[in-house]
Design a protein around this motif. Sequence first.
Motif, PDB file in Angstrom:
ATOM      1  N   UNK A 277      35.926  20.189  49.288  1.00 48.96           N
ATOM      2  CA  UNK A 277      36.642  21.464  49.108  1.00 48.96           C
ATOM      3  C   UNK A 277      37.074  21.705  47.737  1.00 48.96           C
ATOM      4  N   UNK A 278      37.544  20.627  47.315  1.00 48.44           N
ATOM      5  CA  UNK A 278      37.866  20.571  45.861  1.00 48.44           C
ATOM      6  C   UNK A 278      36.864  20.918  44.710  1.00 48.44           C
ATOM      7  N   UNK A 279      35.623  20.354  45.143  1.00 48.44           N
ATOM      8  CA  UNK A 279      34.381  20.431  44.458  1.00 48.44           C
ATOM      9  C   UNK A 279      33.996  21.817  44.365  1.00 48.44           C
ATOM     10  N   UNK A 280      34.048  22.593  45.797  1.00 49.43           N
ATOM     11  CA  UNK A 280      33.720  23.822  45.936  1.00 49.43           C
ATOM     12  C   UNK A 280      34.793  24.735  44.888  1.00 49.43           C
TER      13      UNK A 280
ATOM     14  N   UNK B 201      23.750  21.124  48.924  1.00 45.13           N
ATOM     15  CA  UNK B 201      25.103  20.702  49.158  1.00 45.13           C
ATOM     16  C   UNK B 201      26.158  21.588  48.187  1.00 45.13           C
ATOM     17  N   UNK B 202      25.893  21.527  46.816  1.00 47.81           N
ATOM     18  CA  UNK B 202      27.103  22.133  46.107  1.00 47.81           C
ATOM     19  C   UNK B 202      27.265  23.627  46.681  1.00 47.81           C
ATOM     20  N   UNK B 203      26.211  24.394  47.307  1.00 46.58           N
ATOM     21  CA  UNK B 203      26.419  25.897  47.562  1.00 46.58           C
ATOM     22  C   UNK B 203      27.405  25.532  48.844  1.00 46.58           C
ATOM     23  N   UNK B 204      26.961  24.529  49.562  1.00 47.92           N
ATOM     24  CA  UNK B 204      27.888  24.226  50.978  1.00 47.92           C
ATOM     25  C   UNK B 204      29.330  24.265  50.470  1.00 47.92           C
ATOM     26  N   UNK B 205      29.661  23.324  49.436  1.00 48.16           N
ATOM     27  CA  UNK B 205      31.052  23.060  49.128  1.00 48.16           C
ATOM     28  C   UNK B 205      31.582  24.520  48.571  1.00 48.16           C
ATOM     29  N   UNK B 206      30.875  25.356  47.978  1.00 45.29           N
ATOM     30  CA  UNK B 206      31.433  26.564  47.520  1.00 45.29           C
ATOM     31  C   UNK B 206      31.999  27.525  49.029  1.00 45.29           C
ATOM     32  N   UNK B 207      30.958  27.249  49.971  1.00 47.82           N
ATOM     33  CA  UNK B 207      31.044  27.996  51.176  1.00 47.82           C
ATOM     34  C   UNK B 207      32.420  27.498  52.079  1.00 47.82           C
ATOM     35  N   UNK B 208      32.476  25.961  51.884  1.00 44.42           N
ATOM     36  CA  UNK B 208      33.767  25.621  52.553  1.00 44.42           C
ATOM     37  C   UNK B 208      34.964  26.057  51.884  1.00 44.42           C
ATOM     38  N   UNK B 209      35.107  26.005  50.768  1.00 46.25           N
ATOM     39  CA  UNK B 209      35.962  26.465  49.706  1.00 46.25           C
ATOM     40  C   UNK B 209      36.462  27.811  50.269  1.00 46.25           C
ATOM     41  N   UNK B 210      35.429  28.527  50.131  1.00 50.58           N
ATOM     42  CA  UNK B 210      35.547  30.146  50.632  1.00 50.58           C
ATOM     43  C   UNK B 210      36.239  30.317  52.051  1.00 50.58           C
ATOM     44  N   UNK B 211      35.779  29.411  53.142  1.00 52.89           N
ATOM     45  CA  UNK B 211      36.177  29.558  54.411  1.00 52.89           C
ATOM     46  C   UNK B 211      37.611  29.084  54.478  1.00 52.89           C
ATOM     47  N   UNK B 212      38.023  28.126  53.486  1.00 51.03           N
ATOM     48  CA  UNK B 212      39.142  27.486  53.467  1.00 51.03           C
ATOM     49  C   UNK B 212      40.360  28.759  52.915  1.00 51.03           C
ATOM     50  N   UNK B 213      39.719  29.396  51.772  1.00 50.72           N
ATOM     51  CA  UNK B 213      40.532  30.394  51.397  1.00 50.72           C
ATOM     52  C   UNK B 213      40.854  31.388  52.376  1.00 50.72           C
ATOM     53  N   UNK B 214      39.890  31.816  53.303  1.00 48.96           N
ATOM     54  CA  UNK B 214      39.920  32.915  54.266  1.00 48.96           C
ATOM     55  C   UNK B 214      41.014  32.290  55.378  1.00 48.96           C
ATOM     56  N   UNK B 215      40.975  30.940  55.517  1.00 46.08           N
ATOM     57  CA  UNK B 215      41.819  30.331  56.662  1.00 46.08           C
ATOM     58  C   UNK B 215      43.326  30.633  56.117  1.00 46.08           C
ATOM     59  N   UNK B 216      43.706  30.239  54.978  1.00 46.41           N
ATOM     60  CA  UNK B 216      44.874  30.420  54.221  1.00 46.41           C
ATOM     61  C   UNK B 216      45.443  31.830  53.987  1.00 46.41           C
TER      62      UNK B 216
END
Length: 133
Positions: A28-31, A90-105
């Motif tokens: 998530x941090x990498x994303x 994998x890098x693109x996926x880390x961006x996606x999980x970061x975006x999903x985490x932002x949406x959850x927050x």
Amino acid sequence: MKLSTLACSTLVFAALTSAQHTFSQADVDDGARLFRANCVICHGPDGDKVSGVDLGHGKFRRATTNEDVENIIIKGVPGTAMPPHNFTEREAFTIVIYLRKMADIAADFDRRFAALSPEDRTARAHAGQLPPG
């Protein structure tokens, strides 16, 4: 109603992410780092700078799944301002999980803010305070 929306979005997020990849907080941090370095210039820090797109709230114009978002990040969108990027999957996926985490927050913030009385909302907005978490 908002609570059930949050619960559904959390379940969908968990199902999508566990079905495609496993990830850690470091991912998530990498994303977040990749997003800030490559995406903020066009999308803004909250992901809401492009009309019709609000990445920070999980609102995408052309994507519904994590894989769709990954593909857009890597391949871009022809005929639009969204360019392709030279990211690994994998890098693109880390961006996606970061975006999903932002949406959850953001959904959690919206839920907590909606639970406040109108007077408390106004007072906290004027004071620049977030709802207690």
